[in-house]
Design a protein around this motif. Sequence first.
Motif, PDB file in Angstrom:
ATOM      1  N   PRO B 106       0.929  -1.086  -0.009  1.00  0.00           N
ATOM      2  CA  PRO B 106      -0.025  -0.080  -0.161  1.00  0.00           C
ATOM      3  C   PRO B 106       0.693   1.146   0.034  1.00  0.00           C
ATOM      4  O   PRO B 106       1.924   1.172   0.808  1.00  0.00           O
ATOM      5  N   LEU B 107       0.390   2.301  -0.790  1.00  0.00           N
ATOM      6  CA  LEU B 107       1.174   3.530  -0.845  1.00  0.00           C
ATOM      7  C   LEU B 107       0.784   4.458   0.230  1.00  0.00           C
ATOM      8  O   LEU B 107       1.281   5.257   0.912  1.00  0.00           O
ATOM      9  N   THR B 108      -0.692   4.514   0.527  1.00  0.00           N
ATOM     10  CA  THR B 108      -1.129   5.260   1.548  1.00  0.00           C
ATOM     11  C   THR B 108      -2.041   4.698   2.417  1.00  0.00           C
ATOM     12  O   THR B 108      -1.752   3.644   3.159  1.00  0.00           O
ATOM     13  N   ASN B 109      -3.340   4.593   2.162  1.00  0.00           N
ATOM     14  CA  ASN B 109      -4.411   3.735   3.070  1.00  0.00           C
ATOM     15  C   ASN B 109      -5.125   2.823   2.430  1.00  0.00           C
ATOM     16  O   ASN B 109      -6.225   2.473   2.889  1.00  0.00           O
ATOM     17  N   GLU B 110      -4.529   2.439   1.163  1.00  0.00           N
ATOM     18  CA  GLU B 110      -5.414   1.260   0.489  1.00  0.00           C
ATOM     19  C   GLU B 110      -5.281  -0.040   1.390  1.00  0.00           C
ATOM     20  O   GLU B 110      -4.460  -0.084   1.988  1.00  0.00           O
ATOM     21  N   LYS B 111      -6.527  -0.564   1.170  1.00  0.00           N
ATOM     22  CA  LYS B 111      -6.983  -1.572   2.050  1.00  0.00           C
ATOM     23  C   LYS B 111      -6.307  -3.125   1.462  1.00  0.00           C
ATOM     24  O   LYS B 111      -6.374  -3.025   0.161  1.00  0.00           O
ATOM     25  N   ILE B 112      -5.677  -3.941   2.230  1.00  0.00           N
ATOM     26  CA  ILE B 112      -5.361  -4.951   1.877  1.00  0.00           C
ATOM     27  C   ILE B 112      -6.263  -6.165   2.465  1.00  0.00           C
ATOM     28  O   ILE B 112      -6.291  -5.843   3.726  1.00  0.00           O
ATOM     29  N   PRO B 113      -6.735  -7.217   2.049  1.00  0.00           N
ATOM     30  CA  PRO B 113      -6.956  -7.725   0.672  1.00  0.00           C
ATOM     31  C   PRO B 113      -7.652  -6.346  -0.268  1.00  0.00           C
ATOM     32  O   PRO B 113      -8.369  -5.768   0.151  1.00  0.00           O
ATOM     33  N   HIS B 114      -7.240  -6.381  -1.779  1.00  0.00           N
ATOM     34  CA  HIS B 114      -7.827  -5.764  -2.894  1.00  0.00           C
ATOM     35  C   HIS B 114      -9.383  -6.653  -2.785  1.00  0.00           C
ATOM     36  O   HIS B 114      -9.351  -7.813  -3.290  1.00  0.00           O
ATOM     37  N   MET B 115     -10.514  -6.004  -2.192  1.00  0.00           N
ATOM     38  CA  MET B 115     -11.786  -6.758  -2.157  1.00  0.00           C
ATOM     39  C   MET B 115     -12.884  -5.889  -2.674  1.00  0.00           C
ATOM     40  O   MET B 115     -13.229  -4.909  -2.189  1.00  0.00           O
ATOM     41  N   GLY B 116     -13.650  -6.663  -3.652  1.00  0.00           N
ATOM     42  CA  GLY B 116     -14.700  -5.850  -4.168  1.00  0.00           C
ATOM     43  C   GLY B 116     -14.677  -5.752  -5.584  1.00  0.00           C
ATOM     44  O   GLY B 116     -13.873  -6.512  -6.389  1.00  0.00           O
ATOM     45  N   TRP B 117     -15.427  -4.910  -6.373  1.00  0.00           N
ATOM     46  CA  TRP B 117     -15.734  -4.860  -7.614  1.00  0.00           C
ATOM     47  C   TRP B 117     -14.932  -3.748  -8.262  1.00  0.00           C
ATOM     48  O   TRP B 117     -14.988  -2.583  -7.888  1.00  0.00           O
ATOM     49  N   ASN B 118     -14.046  -4.236  -9.202  1.00  0.00           N
ATOM     50  CA  ASN B 118     -13.134  -3.286  -9.953  1.00  0.00           C
ATOM     51  C   ASN B 118     -13.121  -3.210 -11.450  1.00  0.00           C
ATOM     52  O   ASN B 118     -13.544  -4.373 -11.886  1.00  0.00           O
ATOM     53  N   GLN B 119     -12.867  -2.342 -12.085  1.00  0.00           N
ATOM     54  CA  GLN B 119     -12.932  -2.433 -13.863  1.00  0.00           C
ATOM     55  C   GLN B 119     -11.688  -2.967 -14.298  1.00  0.00           C
ATOM     56  O   GLN B 119     -10.390  -2.860 -13.766  1.00  0.00           O
ATOM     57  N   ILE B 120     -11.753  -3.725 -15.475  1.00  0.00           N
ATOM     58  CA  ILE B 120     -10.833  -4.184 -16.136  1.00  0.00           C
ATOM     59  C   ILE B 120     -10.617  -3.562 -17.563  1.00  0.00           C
ATOM     60  O   ILE B 120     -11.691  -2.995 -18.062  1.00  0.00           O
ATOM     61  N   SER B 121      -9.603  -3.296 -18.226  1.00  0.00           N
ATOM     62  CA  SER B 121      -9.470  -2.927 -19.705  1.00  0.00           C
ATOM     63  C   SER B 121      -8.598  -3.597 -20.451  1.00  0.00           C
ATOM     64  O   SER B 121      -7.800  -4.444 -19.806  1.00  0.00           O
ATOM     65  N   LYS B 122      -8.998  -3.772 -21.806  1.00  0.00           N
ATOM     66  CA  LYS B 122      -8.261  -4.990 -22.502  1.00  0.00           C
ATOM     67  C   LYS B 122      -6.986  -4.368 -23.026  1.00  0.00           C
ATOM     68  O   LYS B 122      -6.756  -3.440 -23.315  1.00  0.00           O
ATOM     69  N   ARG B 123      -5.981  -5.503 -23.279  1.00  0.00           N
ATOM     70  CA  ARG B 123      -4.929  -5.013 -23.912  1.00  0.00           C
ATOM     71  C   ARG B 123      -4.728  -5.963 -25.048  1.00  0.00           C
ATOM     72  O   ARG B 123      -3.296  -6.125 -25.487  1.00  0.00           O
ATOM     73  N   THR B 124      -5.868  -6.668 -25.474  1.00  0.00           N
ATOM     74  CA  THR B 124      -5.586  -7.566 -26.470  1.00  0.00           C
ATOM     75  C   THR B 124      -6.848  -7.939 -27.279  1.00  0.00           C
ATOM     76  O   THR B 124      -7.889  -7.265 -27.011  1.00  0.00           O
ATOM     77  N   LEU B 125      -6.689  -8.366 -28.238  1.00  0.00           N
ATOM     78  CA  LEU B 125      -7.791  -8.727 -29.189  1.00  0.00           C
ATOM     79  C   LEU B 125      -8.457 -10.150 -29.134  1.00  0.00           C
ATOM     80  O   LEU B 125      -9.024 -10.761 -29.628  1.00  0.00           O
ATOM     81  N   ASP B 126      -7.886 -11.012 -28.037  1.00  0.00           N
ATOM     82  CA  ASP B 126      -8.192 -12.241 -27.826  1.00  0.00           C
ATOM     83  C   ASP B 126      -9.899 -12.236 -27.818  1.00  0.00           C
ATOM     84  O   ASP B 126     -10.582 -11.637 -27.025  1.00  0.00           O
ATOM     85  N   PRO B 127     -10.425 -13.139 -28.611  1.00  0.00           N
ATOM     86  CA  PRO B 127     -11.720 -13.212 -28.852  1.00  0.00           C
ATOM     87  C   PRO B 127     -12.574 -13.758 -27.547  1.00  0.00           C
ATOM     88  O   PRO B 127     -13.688 -13.532 -27.489  1.00  0.00           O
ATOM     89  N   LEU B 128     -11.733 -14.212 -26.422  1.00  0.00           N
ATOM     90  CA  LEU B 128     -12.590 -14.624 -25.190  1.00  0.00           C
ATOM     91  C   LEU B 128     -13.057 -13.303 -24.609  1.00  0.00           C
ATOM     92  O   LEU B 128     -14.131 -13.629 -23.916  1.00  0.00           O
ATOM     93  N   TYR B 129     -12.305 -12.049 -24.795  1.00  0.00           N
ATOM     94  CA  TYR B 129     -12.892 -10.817 -24.377  1.00  0.00           C
ATOM     95  C   TYR B 129     -13.598 -10.019 -25.165  1.00  0.00           C
ATOM     96  O   TYR B 129     -13.962  -8.847 -25.011  1.00  0.00           O
ATOM     97  N   LYS B 130     -14.282 -10.670 -26.169  1.00  0.00           N
ATOM     98  CA  LYS B 130     -14.712  -9.810 -27.365  1.00  0.00           C
ATOM     99  C   LYS B 130     -15.960  -9.027 -26.758  1.00  0.00           C
ATOM    100  O   LYS B 130     -16.326  -7.971 -26.946  1.00  0.00           O
ATOM    101  N   ASP B 131     -17.009  -9.678 -25.829  1.00  0.00           N
ATOM    102  CA  ASP B 131     -18.118  -9.082 -25.487  1.00  0.00           C
ATOM    103  C   ASP B 131     -17.881  -8.364 -23.947  1.00  0.00           C
ATOM    104  O   ASP B 131     -18.710  -8.054 -23.738  1.00  0.00           O
ATOM    105  N   VAL B 132     -16.598  -8.374 -23.696  1.00  0.00           N
ATOM    106  CA  VAL B 132     -16.655  -7.532 -22.424  1.00  0.00           C
ATOM    107  C   VAL B 132     -16.132  -6.084 -22.927  1.00  0.00           C
ATOM    108  O   VAL B 132     -15.088  -5.862 -23.471  1.00  0.00           O
ATOM    109  N   VAL B 133     -16.988  -5.402 -22.193  1.00  0.00           N
ATOM    110  CA  VAL B 133     -16.540  -4.113 -22.612  1.00  0.00           C
ATOM    111  C   VAL B 133     -15.672  -3.433 -21.756  1.00  0.00           C
ATOM    112  O   VAL B 133     -15.304  -3.915 -20.430  1.00  0.00           O
ATOM    113  N   ASP B 134     -14.829  -2.489 -22.230  1.00  0.00           N
ATOM    114  CA  ASP B 134     -13.830  -1.581 -21.387  1.00  0.00           C
ATOM    115  C   ASP B 134     -14.630  -0.925 -20.104  1.00  0.00           C
ATOM    116  O   ASP B 134     -15.523  -0.621 -20.160  1.00  0.00           O
TER     117      ASP B 134
END
Lengths: 251, 195
Positions: B106-134
């Motif tokens: 942690p840099l400041t007061n970030e909690k460990i574990p990282h727990m909850g809903w967080n966003q992902i963004s794509k770095r690939t054209l893998d068809p597995l993630y075709k329907d996952v929006v950024d």
Amino acid sequence: MLTKRIIPCLDIKNGRTVKGTNFVDLRDAGDPVDLAKKYSDSGADELVFLDIAATQENRSTLIELVKRVGAEVNIPFSVGGGISDVSTAYNLLQNGADKISINSSAVRNPDLITDLSRQFGEQCVIVAIDAKFHKGKWMVYTHGGTKLTEFTLLKWAKETQERGAGEILFTSMDNDGTKNGFACEMLRTLNHEISIPIIASGGAGNMEHFLDLFGVSDVSAGLAASIFHYQEVEIKALKTYLSQNQIKVRL
Amino acid sequence: MVAIINYGAGNTQSVINCLDRIQCEYILTDQPESILSADKVILPGVGHAATAMQSLKDKGLIEIIKNYEKPLLGICLGMQLLFDFSEEGDTTCLGIIPGKIMKFKPLTNEKIPHMGWNQISKRTLDPLYKDVVDNENFYFVHSYYAEISKYTETICEYIQTFTATCRYENFYGMQFHPEKSGKVGENLIQKFINL
């Protein structure tokens, strides 16, 4: 960015959802699985089931419920109420619960936190803490808030963290049931002093209270029961409102 | 048929529930021949890296997993085990995907574990993630993370940027819990099954 979580709490008695005030005047409020699905569909981030009449005899009813919730609900959920040993926790986790919450049993036997954390991982272990302001200090209470302990809130919260709790569910008894808002200042202090996620409970009466909660204390999650049950606050509307006010939530 | 590797991982029942919901046939097994004959393998994972590796070793599954040639999905700790090494208990892992698993600092007061809903963004054209929006949200619970590498397919931000999902040949990894990530998570599992 990690979003703030909105968590409805379902009180369970003999496998049914109950509604009431301060554990009295309980009324049947239907099948917990139906309600859980409804909450999940309306955007709840996680669910908490609290068995308010936990006894050995109805433990199998609770396990049946956990099985059904796990089968039908695709978001995380925790189960609490009268869990005082590793084998009970194991049974609930094995049947699909994601987390276990313990309260009085942890105060009575703090090694339980250590044991559960070692055995199942800290992410499974929520320590629920009920506290209220008593003679100038925030003191921890057990047994549904009826027994004063020797612990101050901060001291006990730190001990649970050191023993391997993954999260703290803090209920301010002074705020619980008032619908006048969360104990934001105490929550801010607690959140600052503790390095594991804090779920805030007690006092939610309207959407502004959640905005105050996250704005002032920056805790990880807000929990409420009655305002969601009685549809005074709709989860979808709450999350939209928070988002419009720059609180990051999952929409 | 999907084989779910049965080695005592904490989220096994959740993975089973998810496959039931999407009406996918599976077998929960620790038998090498059942694993090898499956079309897909899921390696679940909640717990401690050292304990999990020991359990795979005791069951004689390490070489079986390493030599599996059809799509294999590691979830959470199951993903981390695919890498060379984890700081959790200084554990030597399966060594399938090059790279290390590090502890969040942690840099400041970030909690460990990282727990909850967080966003992902794509770095690939893998068809597995075709329907996952950024910026789609997934449910995470972890204190250790995989560094970004050329095998990273989607990224997530918490304290720093880290690998949300990755792939090395037929080995797929998801740091979040698709089985607990609502409909979007179920869809992702479905896409993996359909590969």
